[in-house]
Scaffold this active site. Sequence first.
Site, PDB file in Angstrom:
ATOM      1  N   THR A  48       0.833  -1.213   0.000  1.00 41.74           N
ATOM      2  CA  THR A  48       0.000   0.000   0.000  1.00 41.74           C
ATOM      3  C   THR A  48       0.860   1.253   0.000  1.00 41.74           C
ATOM      4  OG1 THR A  48      -0.183   0.065   2.411  1.00 41.74           O
ATOM      5  CG2 THR A  48      -1.895  -1.152   1.213  1.00 41.74           C
ATOM      6  N   ASN A  49       2.033   1.189   0.625  1.00 44.20           N
ATOM      7  CA  ASN A  49       2.929   2.360   0.570  1.00 44.20           C
ATOM      8  C   ASN A  49       3.504   2.529  -0.835  1.00 44.20           C
ATOM      9  OD1 ASN A  49       3.445   3.822   3.269  1.00 44.20           O
ATOM     10  ND2 ASN A  49       3.328   1.681   3.839  1.00 44.20           N
ATOM     11  N   HIS A  72       8.397   4.016   8.901  1.00 46.26           N
ATOM     12  CA  HIS A  72       8.147   3.196  10.090  1.00 46.26           C
ATOM     13  C   HIS A  72       6.822   3.661  10.706  1.00 46.26           C
ATOM     14  CE1 HIS A  72       8.968   0.558  13.452  1.00 46.26           C
ATOM     15  NE2 HIS A  72       8.582   1.538  14.245  1.00 46.26           N
TER      16      HIS A  72
END
Length: 208
Positions: free
Chosen positions: A13-14, A110
Amino acid sequence: MLKIVVCVSGGGTNLQAIIDGIAQGSVFHTEIVRVICNNPGAGALERAKTAGIEGVCVSPKDYGDRDAFEAALVRAVEEADPDLVVLAGFLVKVPVELIRKYENRIINIHPSLIPSFCGTGYYGLRVHEAALARGVKITGATVHFVDEGMDTGPIIMQKAVEVHDDDTPKTLQKRVMEEAEWVILPWCINLIAAGQVKIENGRVSVTE
Ligand code: GRF
C-alpha cells in the site's frame, strides 16, 4: 529525474501511494525504475505489474545461505542504478554493504513516532499492539534515512495520528497508514527529488 527503487515485502500500500502520487502529479520528477521484493507471493508485486513497473523477487529461499541472498539483493539494487532506495514495508535487514554504498540515499517508513515503538521486533501490527498496550494517545509514522542500526537513522519527517479509545491494532494500523504513511512517504520522495532535503551532522533539514 529521481530514479527510485522501492523494496517491499507485503501488500504494497505504501508502494501504491508512491505510484499514485507520481500518476496524479503530486510526486514530481520521480520514476520508479524497479520494485524489489523478498516474498514471491506479495501483493506488492501485483501492484508493480499493474503499474507496468519491473518487479524483481529476491527470496532467501532461493539462496543457499544469507551471504548469497544479501549479495543478490545488493546486485538487484545496483543493476537498477537508482538515485534513491525506498523501503516501503520491507521486512529484511538491509545489508551493510548496501547501506555504505548508498549512504543517506536509503529511506524507510516506520509506523510509529520514532524513537517510540521501533527497533528489533517492532514491525507491522506489532508496533500498534505495543502503542495500545502502553496507552499512548498519539502515535503516527516516521520517514528516516537508513543507517546501520534498526530504525535509528536521521529523521526526515513525522506525522501524528490520534489513538481512539476503541482502537484495535488493526484499526489503528489502518488509520496510521491512511493518515500518515501514505502521506509523508510520497511527500519525502518529492522533497528529495526537488533537492530540498539536506543532512548535516546526522540532522535533517528541509529547505524551501
Ligand atoms: C505497514 O504497516 C508499514 O508501516 C510497514 O509495513 C506495513 C505494510 O506496508 N512498514 P505495505 O502495505 O506493504 O506498504
